[in-house]
Design an enzyme around this catalytic site. Sequence first.
Site, PDB file in Angstrom:
ATOM      1  CE  LYS A  60     -53.254 123.702  15.766  1.00 56.44           C
ATOM      2  NZ  LYS A  60     -53.253 123.528  14.517  1.00 56.44           N
TER       3      LYS A  60
ATOM      4  CE  LYS B 173     -45.561 126.882   9.201  1.00 54.02           C
ATOM      5  NZ  LYS B 173     -46.728 127.565  10.023  1.00 54.02           N
TER       6      LYS B 173
ATOM      7  CG  ASN C  55     -57.243 131.975   4.148  1.00 58.71           C
ATOM      8  OD1 ASN C  55     -57.180 132.538   5.101  1.00 58.71           O
ATOM      9  ND2 ASN C  55     -58.681 131.381   4.091  1.00 58.71           N
TER      10      ASN C  55
END
Length: 427
Positions: free
Chosen positions: A76, A112, A231
């Site tokens: 992930k 990643k 963000n």
Amino acid sequence: MIAKQQKKLKQGMLDNVMRQFNYSADNINLNPNIRKILSITNNELVVHFPVKMDNGDVEVFTGYRVQHNNALGPYKGGLRYHPTVDIDAARALAMWMTWKTSLAGLPYGGAKGGIQLDPSKYSQAELERITRRFTYALGDNIGPELDIPAPDVNTNPQTMAWILDTYMSTKAPSERSKNMHVVTGKPVGAGGSEGRDRATGYGVFLSIKFWAENKKVSLKDKKYIVQGFGNVGYWTSHFLENEGAILVGVQDASGSIINENGISVEDLYKHTMQHKGAVAGFNDATPILNENFFGINCDICVPAALGNQITANNADSIKAFLIAEGANGPTDVEAEKILLEKGVAIIPDILCNSGGVIGSYYEWLQNRNGEIWQLDEVLEKMHKKLKESFNKVMKTALEKDIDMRTAAFNIAIERLEQAYVQRGIFP
């Protein structure tokens, strides 16, 4: 000159994560065989792919996906579009993701990747073609139960929607609905989760709030600075302002600004929306030199941009009593030594910005189970999960008289060690 600085930055990130890992491994007397496994990546993919530009020319791009470890579950981690993306940067960031997911108690490993490019130089149509072609090049090296990408620097929900659509188009019609969770951070209308947009920033804010409560410090009227107003920086600032904290300085790629009386988070956000995301030129603040940014008089510093921003060269100038790492690896090892000696507290990245991957986990679960959760339910679950992680880190740090980063790494690596000890090594 810029190329040399970028190369040093990327090499520094890998050096940092390895030094952090080795220090923690020594600290917990990690099994030497497991240490060998965790010190290297499982898989590294480098792809070169051609894309036709709007003017008809063809450019060849280089993309990366590094899968560090999957002992606890599927890989992930985010995909970033930035000139600093290369194999070393991806290795470092993938390793940090392994520690982050382990610390959070998630059933994930770490990965990643991204593409080496400056997205500001390409049109929206070009970025769509680049993203789709990259997804196609990755092929079955990603998958909802294998490796689940998410947004990162310069990527967003739209990027994830393009990846989802491209990936699903390569599957048989009967299999497509089973692959909605191949990426997280999608738009809500394309299978995304309520609250995922603010998850990382909300997590940074919660980490600061938990720390303040632990130290019996009020956030009201505390001055803070934020590096990076994308963000993560925006949502962190949004929640801190709601608690009564005062934003006094912001830095991004366009420059640095200051207003000691306070900067309105929403006004600055509106300005960035009208100026291609840049904080420069904001009327209600004064520009300052970039090298003076970390020296702004404040209580809390939130580096939420790139790695290796706080170094031995600027650590002495920091006046904040708390650094909350919204970015991955923003503080290098030498700077951390200086800061800890000064009594500055550091909430480490693998704890502080883990809200993003926790939010991604909840999106993944909803897609997997065919459920839709409301915003308040998602934020409540995030609050509970982050509180558990924070309390574990603080308890370990106090019991062993160690800093928060070492405590966080110890917890994360011990969980992985336990998994290997219990399962054994094949064959």
